[in-house]
Design a protein around this motif. Structure first.
Motif: not given
Length: 344
Positions: A106, A167, A266
């Motif tokens: 991410t 994440t 992502a």
């Protein structure tokens, strides 16, 4: 002899050659540079879990395909959702191709959102290649009585997490904002392994991590009924979880849906390997081609299969383009994502 402009230019040329000669003599091929060296694989996660496993597998085999066959040693550098590792690679590590890394997928979007403590531009890293995409899941102990994502909209669910930039925190936080779930994130755990232990100790109801991490660390949980999967974070349902809804299935507002799709980009970055900005082009090229060759190495494939880790690769060139695209989202879309993005 009369000193003419020609004499001046000739003298300057001789001087330039004299200065350049030692540098030419010292110029190294990629093989000469890597021969006998020990490289580092900086892992932005604590030991254990799929990110660590993927990075160590690359460290075990990439050197066999690099000219000069250098050794590669793994170095765990957790902290800040792997920002500690990313900042180290960008600002402290040598810019010579001797330090590789695997960081949170991410982070390219994190940078665009202005997250604190980012001292680099993601597109400046030299992206070497992706081993696998990165489907994440949120799950809970079956003993909690929370069986579905709808239950998590009615009942508070305590999740053990690491840092806000990972994440493991981002996806549940976004679900709270967009889908009305009641995930309560307790941060500070070093990694997936410690978070799973927190579940077993009763400190937390559940955790959010990659499906690969569950398959690696606790494959028994996939079949023994110990946990309930509530939601998966990907654009499509994973074959292992055909009955678990994706996050995009739970979003009804069109603007939120567009933002969720950007966030789930992502998944495309996934389990990716990079090296520092400013590495000479010939070494970047050598690293990328060695990475491609490694992906077809039976020994590398066997190591991943033994740990039930998937392979869904992407070339370094394509990955570089994916990361660059994170900076092309409209200001309106970035503003919506930023409104739901955890930053503390």
């Amino acid at each position: 002899m009369k000193y003419t402009r020609f004499n001046h230019l000739l003298s300057a040329g001789v001087l330039a050659l004299a200065v350049a000669a030692p540098h030419a003599a010292l110029a190294q091929t990629v093989e000469e540079f890597y021969s006998g060296r020990t490289l580092e694989m900086v892992i932005g996660y604590a030991p254990g879990g799929s990110n660590d496993s993927y990075a160590r597998a690359v460290a075990n085999h990439l050197g066999d395909h690099l000219p000069g066959n250098p050794k590669i040693v793994p170095v765990n550098m957790p902290g800040g959702g792997s920002l500690v590792a990313a900042n180290h690679i960008a600002n402290i590590a040598p810019k010579d191709g001797t330090v590789l890394g695997l960081i949170a997928s991410t982070i390219p979007l994190d940078e665009q959102l202005g997250t604190d403590n980012i001292y680099f531009e993601s597109a400046d890293f030299n992206w070497i290649g992706r081993v696998a995409s990165n489907t994440n899941v949120t799950f809970v102990n079956a003993s909690t009585g929370v069986e579905t994502i709808e239950d998590a909209m009615e009942t508070e669910v305590i999740l053990a997490t690491t840092g806000a930039s990972s994440t493991v925190a981002i996806y549940p936080s976004v679900m709270n904002a967009m889908a009305g779930t009641r995930f309560n994130l307790i941060m500070g755990y070093e990694g997936t392994g410690e978070s799973m232990l927190a579940m077993e100790r009763g400190e937390a109801d559940g955790h959010s991590t990659s499906l690969a991490a569950v398959m690696t660390s606790r494959p028994d949980w996939l079949t023994n009924g110990a946990i309930n999967f509530l939601v998966q974070y990907g654009l499509n349902r994973h074959p292992e979880l055909p009955d678990v809804p994706t996050a995009v299935e739970l979003i009804t507002d069109p603007d939120d849906l567009a933002a969720m799709r950007l966030i789930l980009g992502a998944v495309e970055v996934g389990k990716a390997v990079l090296t520092a900005p400013g590495v000479p082009e010939d070494r970047v090229e050598a690293l990328r081609r060695a990475f491609d060759d490694m992906l077809e190495d039976p020994a590398f494939i066997a190591e991943l299969e033994q740990q039930r880790l998937e392979i869904s690769p992407m070339s370094g060139e394509d990955l570089q383009a994916v990361v660059a695209e994170a900076g092309e989202a409209t200001p309106e879309l970035i503003a919506r994502v930023k409104a739901v993005w955890p930053n503390e």
